[in-house]
Design a protein around this motif. Structure first.
Motif, mmCIF file in Angstrom:
data_model
loop_
_atom_site.group_PDB
_atom_site.id
_atom_site.type_symbol
_atom_site.label_atom_id
_atom_site.label_comp_id
_atom_site.label_asym_id
_atom_site.label_seq_id
_atom_site.Cartn_x
_atom_site.Cartn_y
_atom_site.Cartn_z
ATOM 1 N N VAL A 1 -2.373 -8.770 -8.551
ATOM 2 C CA VAL A 1 -1.264 -8.029 -7.950
ATOM 3 C C VAL A 1 0.072 -8.666 -8.324
ATOM 4 O O VAL A 1 1.049 -7.972 -8.620
ATOM 5 C CB VAL A 1 -1.447 -7.932 -6.427
ATOM 6 N N ALA A 2 0.115 -9.989 -8.347
ATOM 7 C CA ALA A 2 1.345 -10.680 -8.742
ATOM 8 C C ALA A 2 1.736 -10.360 -10.177
ATOM 9 O O ALA A 2 2.925 -10.350 -10.520
ATOM 10 C CB ALA A 2 1.173 -12.193 -8.565
ATOM 11 N N ARG B 1 -1.990 5.224 -2.553
ATOM 12 C CA ARG B 1 -1.977 5.112 -1.095
ATOM 13 C C ARG B 1 -1.676 6.451 -0.437
ATOM 14 O O ARG B 1 -2.303 6.835 0.558
ATOM 15 C CB ARG B 1 -0.945 4.072 -0.657
ATOM 16 N N ASP C 1 4.027 1.868 -11.237
ATOM 17 C CA ASP C 1 3.755 1.673 -9.808
ATOM 18 C C ASP C 1 2.769 2.727 -9.313
ATOM 19 O O ASP C 1 3.141 3.639 -8.574
ATOM 20 C CB ASP C 1 5.045 1.733 -8.996
ATOM 21 N N ARG D 1 -5.074 -11.857 -5.769
ATOM 22 C CA ARG D 1 -3.679 -12.289 -5.616
ATOM 23 C C ARG D 1 -3.001 -12.416 -6.981
ATOM 24 O O ARG D 1 -1.870 -11.971 -7.179
ATOM 25 C CB ARG D 1 -3.609 -13.628 -4.884
ATOM 26 N N PRO E 1 -2.837 -3.201 -10.541
ATOM 27 C CA PRO E 1 -3.325 -2.658 -9.273
ATOM 28 C C PRO E 1 -4.811 -2.922 -9.070
ATOM 29 O O PRO E 1 -5.598 -2.884 -10.015
ATOM 30 C CB PRO E 1 -3.048 -1.161 -9.403
ATOM 31 N N LEU F 1 -6.059 -7.364 1.765
ATOM 32 C CA LEU F 1 -4.919 -6.509 2.059
ATOM 33 C C LEU F 1 -3.614 -7.300 1.935
ATOM 34 O O LEU F 1 -2.628 -6.831 1.348
ATOM 35 C CB LEU F 1 -5.060 -5.918 3.456
ATOM 36 N N ALA F 2 -3.612 -8.531 2.452
ATOM 37 C CA ALA F 2 -2.428 -9.379 2.350
ATOM 38 C C ALA F 2 -2.118 -9.723 0.897
ATOM 39 O O ALA F 2 -0.949 -9.899 0.520
ATOM 40 C CB ALA F 2 -2.631 -10.657 3.158
ATOM 41 N N ALA F 3 -3.149 -9.796 0.072
ATOM 42 C CA ALA F 3 -2.954 -10.105 -1.348
ATOM 43 C C ALA F 3 -2.409 -8.924 -2.132
ATOM 44 O O ALA F 3 -1.986 -9.086 -3.274
ATOM 45 C CB ALA F 3 -4.277 -10.569 -1.956
ATOM 46 N N GLY F 4 -2.441 -7.728 -1.526
ATOM 47 C CA GLY F 4 -1.896 -6.553 -2.189
ATOM 48 C C GLY F 4 -2.912 -5.548 -2.670
ATOM 49 O O GLY F 4 -2.548 -4.554 -3.316
ATOM 50 N N THR G 1 0.288 2.262 -7.238
ATOM 51 C CA THR G 1 -0.287 2.011 -5.920
ATOM 52 C C THR G 1 0.310 2.913 -4.842
ATOM 53 O O THR G 1 -0.401 3.345 -3.930
ATOM 54 C CB THR G 1 -0.113 0.534 -5.519
ATOM 55 N N VAL H 1 -5.397 -2.386 -2.552
ATOM 56 C CA VAL H 1 -5.368 -1.092 -1.875
ATOM 57 C C VAL H 1 -6.773 -0.797 -1.367
ATOM 58 O O VAL H 1 -7.725 -0.742 -2.160
ATOM 59 C CB VAL H 1 -4.902 0.033 -2.822
#
Length: 346
Positions: free
Chosen positions: A262-263, A327, A321, A259, A267, A292-295, A323, A297
């Protein structure tokens, strides 16, 4: 009618180019000598092979920058008109190099990576056959359009997903999708039609311009407190591949640091230490759902080591960026792994 082919052999070292010296195996055999000893039985006289040396290093000693140098050299030779390129390479990190070649190579010409489990001066070396097979693949019409291939022990494996599965056995590599071509020492047969290529848009230009971005790898274990991830973040890491447990789970301490990463714009790709199957968001309590909720991949069935190369290349292309690029690449290239009763057990 046989079409003439000009193949370039790039020697980089590895066991295939090693001799026994004072109790240790040392890479020191030049590409021309490897070529002279290769089993080229049945190769058309219309095929010419030029040998080119690019170091004699064990692959465990190669940096990402050095791997990028090899890949760009291959692209340069193709740009000069080579019909195919063969790279001899150590097996320890061969899967990383072949993936980078696949990410950067967008043409139809075959690019083949090969090596050996036994040194050049072994009484029964496997290098001569592997190199002969690699040259035959690189010179073949059947290999065109497959991108980069890894040729070993009578099979040509796709770059995406290939991994070393044995430390010393001659059958050293496998891939979830199976081989693209099979070889019998003289001829070859098609085992699978060309699949989705691993090419990453604009990657060659980006890597040539700025090199590969450094990416760190952390393996979670039961009881991980996140300290390793925190140390990397404090040091200013550019990207992280987190090797999880099972279907894609980590200890809660690691999940909290994901978390944080990602914040902060770092990545994180999630892989599994399990040999087969894709990571998926199934469990809470620090598992894949929370990651996944934390970001993070989820890297599908990509190995930890190939995921590192993928993220390094994506950071070169899109440093702000990566990610979205990762993805998109994963969505078209991950082999689906259907859930089963066994997979759902943590």
């Amino acid at each position: 009618m046989t079409t003439s082919r000009r193949i370039v052999l790039v020697g980089t070292g590895g066991t295939i180019a090693s001799r026994s010296v004072e109790g240790a195996v040392v890479a020191r055999v030049p590409a021309a000598e490897l070529l002279a000893g290769a089993d080229l039985a049945g190769l058309s006289s219309e095929v010419t092979v030029a040998a080119l040396d690019h170091g004699t290093s064990p692959s465990f000693a190669l940096s990402l920058d050095q791997v990028a140098e090899v890949a760009l050299l291959v692209l340069d030779e193709l740009g000069r008109g080579a019909d195919g390129v063969v790279v001899t390479h150590g097996t320890d990190s061969m899967e990383e190099t072949v993936l980078l070649l696949d990410l950067l190579h967008t043409g139809d010409q075959p690019v083949v990576v090969t090596g050996a489990q036994r040194p050049f001066d072994d009484p029964d070396p496997d290098g001569p056959r592997n190199l002969g097979d690699a040259v035959r693949v690189a010179a073949s019409e059947e290999a065109r359009g497959h991108g980069a291939l890894l040729v070993f022990d009578g099979a040509a494996w796709p770059a995406v997903g290939v991994r070393k599965v044995h430390t010393s056995d001659l059958h050293a590599f496998e891939a979830p999708a199976g081989p693209r071509l099979r070889l019998d020492g003289v001829g070859l047969t098609v085992a699978a039609v060309p699949g989705t290529r691993g090419s990453l848009p604009a990657a060659a230009e980006a890597v040539r311009r700025s090199g590969l971005a450094p990416v760190d790898v952390v393996a979670t274990v039961p009881g991980s407190d996140g300290a390793a991830l925190a140390a990397l973040l404090d040091r200013g890491t550019r990207g992280i591949v987190l090797q999880g447990l099972g279907i894609g789970n980590t200890a809660p301490g690691d999940t909290e640091q994901v978390r944080r990463a990602v914040a902060a714009g770092v990545p994180v790709l999630l892989t599994s230490r399990v040999a087969h199957g894709a990571v998926r968001a199934v469990y809470g309590g620090g598992g894949g759902v929370d990651l996944l909720a934390a970001g993070a991949v989820l890297a599908g069935d990509q190995t930890t080591w190939q995921a590192r190369v993928l993220l390094a290349a994506a950071l070169a292309v899109a440093p702000d960026d990566p990610t979205a690029l990762v993805r998109g690449w994963l969505e078209t290239r991950t082999n689906p792994s259907h859930p089963s009763t066994h997979e759902e057990h943590a």
